[in-house]
Design an enzyme around this catalytic site. Structure first.
Site, PDB file in Angstrom:
ATOM      1  N   LYS A   1     -30.425 -24.315  49.787  1.00 20.61           N
ATOM      2  CA  LYS A   1     -30.203 -23.741  51.325  1.00 20.61           C
ATOM      3  C   LYS A   1     -31.315 -24.352  51.880  1.00 20.61           C
ATOM      4  O   LYS A   1     -32.601 -24.981  51.000  1.00 20.61           O
ATOM      5  CB  LYS A   1     -30.480 -22.266  51.253  1.00 20.61           C
ATOM      6  CG  LYS A   1     -31.955 -21.779  50.656  1.00 20.61           C
ATOM      7  CD  LYS A   1     -33.352 -21.612  51.752  1.00 20.61           C
ATOM      8  CE  LYS A   1     -34.128 -20.877  51.118  1.00 20.61           C
ATOM      9  NZ  LYS A   1     -35.624 -22.032  52.169  1.00 20.61           N
TER      10      LYS A   1
ATOM     11  N   ASP B   1     -34.874 -14.373  48.967  1.00 17.06           N
ATOM     12  CA  ASP B   1     -33.877 -14.935  49.344  1.00 17.06           C
ATOM     13  C   ASP B   1     -32.528 -14.498  48.729  1.00 17.06           C
ATOM     14  O   ASP B   1     -31.266 -15.563  48.756  1.00 17.06           O
ATOM     15  CB  ASP B   1     -34.415 -16.273  48.787  1.00 17.06           C
ATOM     16  CG  ASP B   1     -35.315 -16.896  50.054  1.00 17.06           C
ATOM     17  OD1 ASP B   1     -35.565 -16.224  51.019  1.00 17.06           O
ATOM     18  OD2 ASP B   1     -35.730 -17.904  49.581  1.00 17.06           O
TER      19      ASP B   1
END
Ligand code: C5P
Length: 269
Positions: free
Chosen positions: A8, A127
């Site tokens: 990401k 996350d």
């Protein structure tokens, strides 16, 4: 079964406060990208884990094995082929953990309710819940309060992967000032309009303290902008610096500006 475990970037990362539980409140716009690890999962007689990256501990402390334990330690053989560098702010470990939760759920036909899977994910890391979702997502809280946003169309990216390693906990400790949150609607409007045209509204609060410790990282950001990136920023708590380009040809031409540091082409997914 083989699963792609994507990295990401953060289009924006604002630290909005400190909480009593040792974590910080933040507001971020997450984005999965094409850079990926491959993980294979097979039923076996006991849980085993091997990884081809010498700098990644393939022991019980690895987030993959922590995810296996969180799912009740079913007999699964896992092989991880690593491409996402560790400690670079690209969420590689978190992505691997989310992939493991999902794969075990499917392979052992557990039918875990999504809410349970999300709760397990946040216990593994702030996350991890995002990687159960992927795409473009607005996040608040520790990063686990997620709202998907319409996908940003494939954007050519150039990742600069310096040798510097930044500890996330240390980066949070270096934050001395807090930002005001912009709110989800502000990001929705930017995406609906043209995200790259709003580069000046996209900020990463970790840049100031991390750039002052590692000035080379700021130089990479400036070099990306000078090479034609429409937006460039540090991702997460670093050290990866990412540039977004209007076209693949401008991105490909920019690579030559980065000799002596690892530069990897990717795109949003
Ligand atoms: O959740 P995760 O394991 O990724 O967090 C690593 C460390 O980063 C935490 O122990 C905490 O010190 C810091 N952190 C924080 N606020 C967040 C996420 C992480 O302070 N929202």
């Amino acid at each position: 079964m083989q699963i792609a475990s994507h990295a990401k970037i953060n289009w924006s990362l604002r630290i909005t406060g400190r909480r009593g539980d040792g974590f910080h409140e933040l507001e971020t716009l997450f984005q999965t990208i094409s850079l990926q690890d491959d993980i294979s999962f097979h039923r076996s007689d006991r849980p085993t884990f091997i990884c081809d990256a010498p700098d990644v501990p393939a022991d019980d402390t690895n987030l993959v094995m922590r995810a296996v334990r969180a799912m009740g330690s079913p007999p699964v053989a896992i092989e991880l082929h690593k491409r996402i560098p560790a400690g670079g702010g690209l969420g590689g470990g978190s992505s691997n953990a989310a992939a493991t939760l999902r794969a075990i759920d499917t392979l052992f036909e557990m039918h875990t309710p999504m809410e349970r899977l999300r709760e397990t994910a946040v216990q593994l890391g702030s996350d991890v819940p995002f990687f159960l979702l992927g795409g473009t997502a607005f996040a608040t809280g520790r990063g686990e309060q997620l709202s998907p946003l319409p996908l940003v169309a494939p954007v050519p990216l150039l990742l600069i992967l310096p040798e510097e390693r930044v500890s996330t906990a240390e980066a949070f400790r270096a934050i001395t000032r807090f930002s005001k949150p912009l709110g989800i609607e502000a990001y929705r409007r930017m995406i609906d309009d043209d995200l790259l045209a709003h580069a000046s509204s996209l900020t990463n609060d970790f840049e100031e303290p991390i750039f002052s410790r590692h000035p080379r990282l700021q130089k990479y950001k400036h070099a990306l902008l000078a090479s034609g990136a429409a937006w460039a920023a540090m991702t997460g708590s670093g050290s990866t610096i990412v540039g977004a380009f209007r076209s693949q040809s401008v991105r490909d031409a920019a690579i030559v500006a980065f000799s002596g540091v690892r530069a990897v082409a990717a795109e949003t997914v």
